[in-house]
Scaffold this active site. Structure first.
Site, mmCIF file in Angstrom:
data_model
loop_
_atom_site.group_PDB
_atom_site.id
_atom_site.type_symbol
_atom_site.label_atom_id
_atom_site.label_comp_id
_atom_site.label_asym_id
_atom_site.label_seq_id
_atom_site.Cartn_x
_atom_site.Cartn_y
_atom_site.Cartn_z
ATOM 1 C CG ASP B 138 -1.963 -1.051 1.247
ATOM 2 O OD1 ASP B 138 -1.753 -2.081 0.594
ATOM 3 O OD2 ASP B 138 -3.006 -0.849 1.914
ATOM 4 C CE LYS B 201 -5.472 1.813 2.657
ATOM 5 N NZ LYS B 201 -4.299 1.191 3.311
ATOM 6 C CE LYS B 237 -6.829 -1.556 2.805
ATOM 7 N NZ LYS B 237 -5.467 -2.005 3.169
#
Lengths: 281, 301
Positions: B138, B201, B237
């Site tokens: 991430d 995300k 996400k």
């Protein structure tokens, strides 16, 4: 220009210091003895109970963490505010069919009850706590701690004094309460909510639900985040399964008198903790 | 400013009122009791169980991994989560703890949560995490460059990060709360996807402005548009401030209605959360026992 249009109050629930409507949208009608419509009140659902328990849980540590002196001051403030709104409560009780004298009497007694329990806030530990004799070089203390979240089916009669006599001893030591008021006492209970919200009682310490008490009690008894249930005003025919559910997390089930005032009522909502401490040389 | 280094991408403008109304509407949908259990199990399978604190220790990560592989010690019927999400320093500990369980290890990397360090430092950070055993990385989008209008830099940095990831999946955190509105979020989504992100995300969880359903919908629409343009399916996400089961199935509904059921799998949808899992366990307990549970009956994290 005469003819002021009366502004009728809509009674809602009291959860976490706010006055929400029931999640279900359901209401019921409150009528006076002679059939006059007094108000529409909210009929709480099990989800409202869930929210109320959540609010009570999140308020509990902070309330119990206040000094006993401060909790006493807050309860005394409730008495002050109740006294200031005496006429309103007399009117509400009279709508329930009471004579003026008996209504006035009850309001005065209820005020006195709040003051009486306010005084106990910083004394109850001295009366109920003990130093125990043990056969060893230890201090051995037993002292009371609040139970936690208490759900209270309060007595319907007398409504205001009954509420004071059960609620005040429950919260004075740092418990938080979810009051299940019966239909007959709904108006009194929700009027008291307006007193509580203006009395420095932190949001969530007292939550009041009106409506189907018999339907809500099994949910309260089965709720694993409730530490005690006060059955003073509960119907006698509670289902056995509900009572068995209550044993699952070792809930305290307490019964009490609608008007009794005693430190032993406070003790109903307490856990006694014993600690051993070595005596130094 | 340099000429763009990426193929031109078309970004559709956003109707703010319509977007927010649609997101609200999808949140008010009632889930029937019969579907609730399936929805909650799906939510568990899509969770990236996260701990991103300076106070993280190998011991804390180990207990998080135990919880990830078996969320409820008393109920083996509850599936493991998708991944654990940790800081790079903790990746090796997490990788050994979840080895062989099917739970992936995700690591934040690239100067999380600001992303403001030299690109070489950031890509090295990614390579180290992958070498230690991270399956998913991430990273944060370079908001500083994005807000300065230097989109080429943003694109190239994501592309370089993707390259540094090797076989690991790359999730790009937009930090929607810092981009200043739906239009920039939509543009940033397209940019990140064009640069090779496998997931986009919402947030780091490190700023007060967390993920909102409307932002999620905005990003989901971008994913749909990108899939339509290129045929490549990018995952989504949601992270930051997701604590209740109700919020979780709001996101599930939103994904299902916007992108279709093929996005309702851990390969294409994740929920970054820590306390959410306990709330889901309490809800599942309530469905099983018919009674309300309490925080005393789940682990303290």
């Amino acid at each position: 220009m005469g003819g002021h249009l009366p502004v009728n109050k809509t009674f809602k629930l009291f959860i976490g210091g706010a006055f929400p409507r029931s999640e279900s949208g359901h209401t019921f009608q409150l009528r006076s003895d002679d059939g006059r419509l007094l108000a529409n009140a909210a009929r709480a659902s099990r989800k409202d109970l869930r929210e109320a328990v959540r609010a009570a849980r999140s308020a509990q540590a902070g309330w119990a963490g206040r000094t006993a002196y401060n909790r006493g001051q807050v309860l005394y403030r409730v008495a002050e505010m109740l006294d200031a709104r005496r006429d309103e409560f007399v009117a509400v009780l009279r709508d329930g069919g009471r004579s003026d004298e008996s209504a006035r009497n009850e309001v005065e007694q209820a005020v006195d009850r709040w003051v009486w329990y306010a005084g106990w806030a910083d004394k109850v530990h001295q009366v109920l706590g003990t130093v125990n004799p043990v056969a060893g070089p230890f201090f051995n203390f037993t002292y009371p701690e609040p139970t936690g979240v208490v759900v209270q089916a309060v007595p319907d009669d007398p409504p205001l004094l009954g509420l004071a006599s059960r609620l005040a001893p429950a919260i004075v030591t740092g418990n938080t309460s979810v009051v299940l008021a019966g239909e007959a006492a709904a108006l009194v209970a929700m009027s008291l909510a307006e007193v509580l919200t203006t009395s420095d009682v932190p949001g969530g310490v007292v939550n009041i639900l009106t409506g189907d008490r018999a339907g809500l009690l099994p949910w309260a008894l089965g709720h694993l985040d409730v530490n005690a249930v006060d059955l003073s005003g509960a119907p006698a025919d509670l289902p056995d399964e509900a009572l068995a559910d209550a044993a699952e997390n070792v809930k305290r089930l307490v019964h009490g008198d609608a008007t009794a005032a005693s430190p032993s009522v406070i003790a109903q909502f307490l856990e006694m903790k014993t600690v051993w401490h070595p005596i130094g040389r | 400013m340099n000429a763009p280094t990426y193929a031109p991408i078309r970004t559709t403008s956003v109707d703010q009122m319509g977007l927010e109304a649609r997101a609200d509407e999808l949140g008010s949908r009632s889930i029937k009791t019969s579907s609730k259990r399936a929805a909650l199990h799906l939510a568990v399978r899509c969770i990236d169980l996260t701990t991103l604190e300076g106070a993280d220790t190998p011991g804390k990560v180990a207990s998080l991994c135990r919880k990830a592989t078996r969320p409820d010690a008393t109920n083996p019927g509850i599936p493991p989560v998708a991944a654990v999400c940790v800081y790079p320093e903790m990746v090796a500990h997490a990788a050994s703890a979840v080895a062989g369980t099917g739970v992936a290890v995700a690591s934040v990397a690239g100067a999380f949560p600001s992303g403001l360090s030299d690109l070489d430092v950031r890509t090295d950070d990614i390579r180290c995490a992958v070498a230690d055993g991270a399956d998913e990385i991430d990273i944060v989008l370079n908001r500083s460059a994005f807000l300065s209008g230097d989109l080429s830099t943003v694109h190239d940095e994501v592309a370089a990060s993707k390259e540094a990831c090797g076989d690991a999946h790359l999730k790009v955190i937009l930090e929607t709360g810092e981009l200043g509105g739906y239009e920039p979020v939509r543009r940033a989504s397209m940019l990140a996807m064009a640069a090779g992100a496998d997931f986009i995300k919402t947030s780091t969880g490190k700023i007060p402005k967390a993920a909102t359903p409307a932002m999620a919908l905005c990003m989901a629409e971008a994913i749909r548009e990108y899939a339509h343009q290129t045929g490549r399916a990018v995952g989504f996400k949601a992270a930051g401030g997701i604590r209740t089961s109700k919020q979780a199935w709001h996101y599930l509904v939103l994904m299902g209605e916007t992108l279709g059921p093929e996005w309702l799998t851990p390969d294409r949808f994740r929920l970054g959360a820590s306390s959410l899992l306990n709330d889901i366990l309490l809800q599942l307990g309530r469905l099983d026992s018919g009674r309300y549970g309490g925080p005393d009956y789940v682990t303290l994290d």
